[in-house]
Design an enzyme around this catalytic site. Structure first.
Site, PDB file in Angstrom:
ATOM      1  N   ASP A 228      30.087 -16.697  18.932  1.00 54.67           N
ATOM      2  CA  ASP A 228      28.919 -15.962  18.912  1.00 54.67           C
ATOM      3  C   ASP A 228      28.400 -16.443  17.440  1.00 54.67           C
ATOM      4  OD1 ASP A 228      28.138 -12.433  19.738  1.00 54.67           O
ATOM      5  OD2 ASP A 228      26.958 -14.044  18.899  1.00 54.67           O
TER       6      ASP A 228
HETATM    7  C1  GLC Z   1      24.087 -12.468  18.716  1.00 56.72           C
HETATM    8  C2  GLC Z   1      24.649 -11.996  20.015  1.00 56.72           C
HETATM    9  C3  GLC Z   1      24.666 -13.028  21.174  1.00 56.72           C
HETATM   10  C4  GLC Z   1      23.562 -13.952  20.934  1.00 56.72           C
HETATM   11  C5  GLC Z   1      23.759 -14.739  19.507  1.00 56.72           C
HETATM   12  C6  GLC Z   1      22.571 -15.595  19.453  1.00 56.72           C
HETATM   13  O1  GLC Z   1      24.510 -11.729  17.687  1.00 56.72           O
HETATM   14  O2  GLC Z   1      25.873 -11.379  19.890  1.00 56.72           O
HETATM   15  O3  GLC Z   1      24.706 -12.226  22.240  1.00 56.72           O
HETATM   16  O4  GLC Z   1      23.490 -14.843  21.902  1.00 56.72           O
HETATM   17  O5  GLC Z   1      23.972 -13.553  18.541  1.00 56.72           O
HETATM   18  O6  GLC Z   1      21.266 -14.895  19.015  1.00 56.72           O
END
Ligand code: GLC
Length: 754
Positions: A228
Site C-alpha cells: 500500500d
Molecule cells: C491508499 C489506499 C489504497 C490506495 C493507495 C493508492 O492509501 O489505502 O487503497 O490504492 O493508497 O492511492
C-alpha cells in the site's frame, strides 16, 4: 531459458533494486536499454482515478465513470453483473492508459464503524470472495490488471498504518483470509496489495508468513505483491518477506539500502531476483494490451445505473412503493439535488456526469407536482427553519421523499465513524416530517449501516441506496416508480444499536493492538450465536413481488466430503410483477470438535422470474462448504456427522432445511501429547484404545472412593479435564515407571498409526 531470465542476467544490481521501487506515485521504473517499459497503476475499486499528470501524487483526475461503490456492488449478489462492471472498468483503463487498477478491496467488514466500509464487500468471506472473483475476472478478461487489497486484516481506519490486528490462526484463516484466498485461486489477480497494519505484531509489508508462505507458496499466487502507498518501513525486510514492489517511488534511500544489503550479504541476490522476475512478468504482461482510444461514456453510465438499482436494498415498505398516481410529491433533502454517490479518499473519482436525483424523479413522475426543500445542511449543523420548510411541503403533499445522506465528515478513507447515527438535524427532520406525513419514504445514501430506531417506526418505506455511483439518482427514481423491482440484499447486518455489533467490545483497540476477540463469530455469525436481534439481517431485502421455495433436494443424504453435494430448490414468483430473488444456502454443523457459528453462507444464486414463473436453482457445495480450519492440524478439516443445509431468502428467513450426513475422508494424525487431558485421550479413538485399562481402573477407583459422596459430585467428570500425566502423578510411587515414560510409551503407540 525464458526471456525474463535472460533479461535478469543482463540487469545490474542497481537496475534490479530500482525496478522494485516505483519511479513515481503511479508508475514503475522503466529500463529503456533492456526494453523494459513503464507500467501505470491507479485507483480505484469503482472507477479509474487517473491523474492528468501521473508524475504528480494527487491532482485532478481525468473524467471516468464513477460506478457504485463495493458495498452497493456486493448488495447486488449478482456475480455476472459485477463481471460486466469489471469489463467496463477495463475499457476505461485502456482508454485512459492505465495498466493496473488498484482494486478490488476485499477486507471484511468487522465493524460498521470502519470509515472505509463503502469500499469493501461484506461481513461474510464467501460473498466477498465471489464478488472479488467476478470483479477481477471482468477487469482482467480485457488485459488490464487488478490489485486485490488490502492484504490482510485491515478492518478499520483508526491507526491503520501502525495498529496490530491481533487474532488466532483459526480466525485469520476462516474469516479474514478466505475472500483473498478465493480471489487468488479462482481469479489470479495480477497484483496483491499488502495492507498498512500489522498482524500479530508484524507489519503486513514485512510478514513472510502472510506474503510468501500463505499467499505465494500455499495459494500459488504468481503475480507481484505491491505495498500500500507508504506501507513499507524496512525495504530489505520487506523484500525478504516477499514484498516485490514498493509504492510510491522514487525512494533513492531505499534503493541504496537494497544495493548495500545485497553487497553485504544481508539480502541474497536470488531473493531480489525473484521480486524482479515477478515485477517484469506483470510489466510485460501489461504491455501486451494496447492502450488509448475512448470508452462508451453513455453505455457505462447506463451500466452504473443498472448496478446501482440492482444493489439498492428495500428495507421497509408498507405498500407505498412503487409510487403510482400521487399528484404531489414533497422531495426533501440536499441529497436530492446534490447526489451523495461516492466516498472520500483514494477511491474518489472525477465522474463523466452525475445524475440529478430530483430531475430523474421529475422524468418519471408524470404530472405529479414536485416541491423541494433542503431539509439539512451540508455539514452536521442544525437549522430548524429547514425543518419547518420541509414540514410545510410534506403536509401539503401526497407523499414525502426524504433523501438522507451521511456527511463526508462522518465516513471516509482515513478515519472511522464515531457512531452509527444520522446527524441530529436529519433525525429531527425525519421525525418532524413523519409526524405529519404517514406516506414518508426515506432514501439513504451511506457507505455502511446506520441505526434507525429513533425514526424508522414513523416511515412508510426505507430504501438503502448506498454510495450509489454517478447514476444513482436515476436508479433511485427507477426503483421508487417501479421501473426496476428492487432485488438488492444486505451484504452486512444492520444492528439495532452500536453496542450490539460483534466487534464493539474490542474496537478500536488500544496500546497499538486491536484484539479480534470475537474470533470466527463476526457479523451474523455472532448475532446468530448470541441470539441478538438485529434491525435488518444479513441477506435481507424486500421486493415488489413474493417468492415461494418448494421441492428442496440434496443429491445425496450421505456423501463423502471430497464428493460434496448438489442442492436444488424450486423458486416461484407468486406476485404480479417480474422480480429477482437471491437464493442463499447456509450450512450448519450439528456437532464439531471446535465451536462453529450456527450457520455460514456457502452458496447463492440470483434468479429472475416472471409472474407465476418457477425455476429450479441448483448449487454445488464442496469440501470447504463443510470444513473448518483446525489450528492443531494446521489445515481445513471435515468431521463425520450430521449437517443441516439451510436454504433461505436471508440469514434470518430460512425456507427449507435439508439434513445430511457427511463422511470425512481425511486421515488426520492424532494430536495427543504430553499435556492432553483424560477427555482428549478418551475422545480420540486411538487414544482410548491405548488408555482403556487405566481409564477403567480410575473409573472403578473413583466410583468406589467417591461414588456415593453426599454432594452427588460426578467422580470421573472430576478427572476428565485433567492431564493424564498429572493423574498418574497422583497415583504416586505406586507406579514403577515414571509418568513421563508411561505417557511417552502410550503416545508412541498412538502416533504409530498417524
Ligand atoms: C491508499 C489506499 C489504497 C490506495 C493507495 C493508492 O492509501 O489505502 O487503497 O490504492 O493508497 O492511492
Amino acid at each position: 531459458m525464458t526471456k525474463i531470465t535472460e533479461l535478469i542476467k543482463k540487469m545490474t544490481l542497481e537496475e534490479k533494486a530500482a525496478l522494485c521501487t516505483g519511479a513515481g506515485p503511479w508508475t514503475t521504473t522503466p529500463i529503456e536499454h533492456l526494453g523494459v517499459p513503464e507500467m501505470t497503476v491507479t485507483d480505484g475499486p469503482h472507477g479509474v482515478r487517473r491523474s492528468e499528470d501521473v508524475t504528480a501524487f494527487v491532482t485532478k483526475s481525468v473524467p471516468a465513470t464513477c460506478f457504485p461503490t463495493a458495498a452497493c456492488m456486493a448488495s447486488t449478489w449478482d456475480v455476472d453483473l459485477i463481471h460486466k462492471l469489471g469489463e467496463a472498468l477495463a475499457e476505461e483503463c485502456i482508454a485512459l492508459k492505465v495498466d493496473v487498477i488498484l482494486g478490488p478491496g476485499a477486507n471484511m467488514k468487522r465493524t460498521p464503524l470502519c470509515g472505509r466500509n463503502f469500499e469493501y464487500y461484506s461481513e461474510d468471506p464467501y460473498l466477498a470472495g465471489q464478488m472479488a472473483v467476478s470483479f477481477i475476472n471482468g477487469v482482467q478478461s480485457k488485459g488490464v490488471g487488478t490489485s486485490l487489497k488490502h492484504f490482510a486484516a485491515n478492518n478499520q481506519e483508526y491507526q491503520r498504518s501502525t495498529i496490530s490486528s491481533e487474532m488466532d490462526e483459526r480466525t485469520l484463516r476462516e474469516i479474514y483470509l478466505p475472500a483473498f484466498e478465493t480471489a487468488v485461486k479462482q481469479a489470479k489477480p495480477w497484483t496483491v496489495m499488502c495492507s498498512y497494519n500489522k498482524i500479530n505484531g508484524t507489519y503486513s509489508a514485512e510478514n513472510h508468513k502472510l506474503l510468501t508462505e500463505i499467499l505465494k507458496e500455499e495459494w500459488g499466487f504468481e503475480g507481484l505483491v505491491v505495498s500500500d502507498w507508504g506501507a513499507v518501513h524496512d525495504r530489505v525486510e520487506a523484500l525478504k518477506a516477499g514484498l516485490d514492489l514498493e509504492m510510491p517511488g522514487p525512494r533513492e534511500r531505499r534503493v541504496k539500502a537494497v544495493i548495500e544489503a545485497v553487497r553485504s550479504g544481508e539480502l541474497s541476490e536470488s531473493t531480489l531476483d525473484e521480486s524482479v522476475r515477478r515485477v517484469l512478468e506483470i510489466v510485460f504482461k501489461a504491455s501486451e494490451t494496447k492502450k488509448g482510444g475512448s470508452f462508451d461514456i453513455a453505455g457505462n453510465h447506463a451500466l452504473a445505473r443498472k448496478v446501482a438499482a440492482e444493489g439498492m436494498v428495500l428495507l421497509k415498505n408498507n405498500g407505498i412503493l412503487p409510487l403510482k398516481g400521487q399528484q404531489s410529491i414533497a422531495v426533501i433533502g440536499r441529497a436530492a439535488k446534490e447526489a451523495y454517490y461516492q466516498g472520500g479518499g483514494s477511491s474518489h473519482i472525477n465522474p463523466t456526469r452525475v445524475d440529478d436525483p430530483f430531475e430523474e424523479l421529475q422524468k418519471l413522475a408524470g404530472n405529479a407536482r414536485l416541491t423541494y426543500a433542503e431539509g439539512y445542511l451540508k455539514d452536521e449543523g442544525n437549522d430548524q427553519t429547514l425543518i419547518d420548510e420541509a414540514v410545510k411541503n410534506a403536509r401539503s403533499a401526497n407523499v414525502a421523499l426524504l433523501y438522507i445522506s451521511l456527511p463526508a465528515s462522518k465516513e471516509s478513507e482515513g478515519y472511522d465513524r464515531p457512531d452509527l447515527d444520522l446527524t441530529r438535524q436529519q433525525i429531527m427532520l425525519i421525525k418532524a416530517v413523519t409526524a405529519i406525513q404517514p406516506n414518508t419514504v426515506v432514501i439513504l445514501n451511506n457507505g455502511a449501516p446506520v441505526v434507525m430506531s429513533e425514526w424508522i417506526s414513523g416511515t412508510a418505506a426505507v430504501l438503502e441506496a448506498w454510495m450509489m455511483g454517478q447514476a444513482g439518482g436515476g436508479a433511485i427514481a427507477d426503483i421508487l416508480f417501479g421501473k426496476v423491482n428492487p432485488s438488492g440484499r444486505l451484504a452486512e447486518s444492520f444492528v439495532s444499536k452500536l453496542v450490539d455489533s460483534s466487534a464493539y467490545i474490542n474496537y478500536p483497540g488500544e496500546n497499538g493492538q486491536v484484539r479480534y476477540g470475537e474470533g470466527v463469530f463476526m457479523g451474523y455469525r455472532y448475532y446468530d450465536a448470541k441470539q441478538i436481534p438485529v434491525l435488518f439481517p444479513f441477506g435481507f431485502g424486500l421486493s415488489y413481488t413474493n417468492f415461494v421455495y418448494t421441492n428442496p433436494k440434496a443429491s445425496a443424504e450421505t456423501f463423502k466430503d471430497v464428493d460434496g453435494v448438489r442442492v436444488s430448490v424450486d423458486v416461484t414468483n407468486t406476485g404480479k410483477v417480474a422480480g429477482k430473488e437471491v437464493v442463499q444456502v447456509y450450512v450448519h454443523d450439528n456437532k464439531s470438535k471446535l465451536a462453529r457459528p450456527p450457520k455460514e453462507l456457502k452458496g447463492f444464486a440470483k434468479v429472475e422470474l416472471q409472474p407465476g414463473e418457477t425455476k429450479t436453482v441448483i448449487l454445488k457445495l464442496n469440501f470447504r462448504a463443510f470444513a473448518y480450519y483446525h489450528p492443531a492440524y494446521k489445515q481445513w478439516i471435515t468431521e463425520d456427522g450430521e449437517f443441516d443445509i439451510l436454504i433461505g431468502a436471508s440469514s434470518a428467513d430460512i425456507r427449507c432445511t435439508l439434513p445430511v450426513t457427511l463422511q470425512s475422508t481425511l486421515e488426520l494424525p492424532s494430536i495427543l501429547n504430553r499435556d492432553s487431558t483424560m477427555r482428549e485421550w478418551v475422545e480420540d479413538p486411538r487414544g482410548m484404545s491405548v488408555l482403556a485399562p487405566l481409564y477403567q481402573l480410575l473409573n472403578a477407583q473413583m466410583s468406589a472412593n467417591f461414588g456415593s459422596n453426599e454432594i452427588g459430585m460426578d467422580p470421573i467428570g472430576f478427572l476428565m479435564d485433567s492431564p493424564v500425566m498429572s493423574l498418574l502423578y497422583f497415583m504416586g510411587d505406586a507406579m514403577t515407571t515414571s509418568p513421563e515414560e508411561l505417557v511417552d510409551e502410550w503416545l508412541a503407540k498412538v502416533h504409530a498409526t498417524d
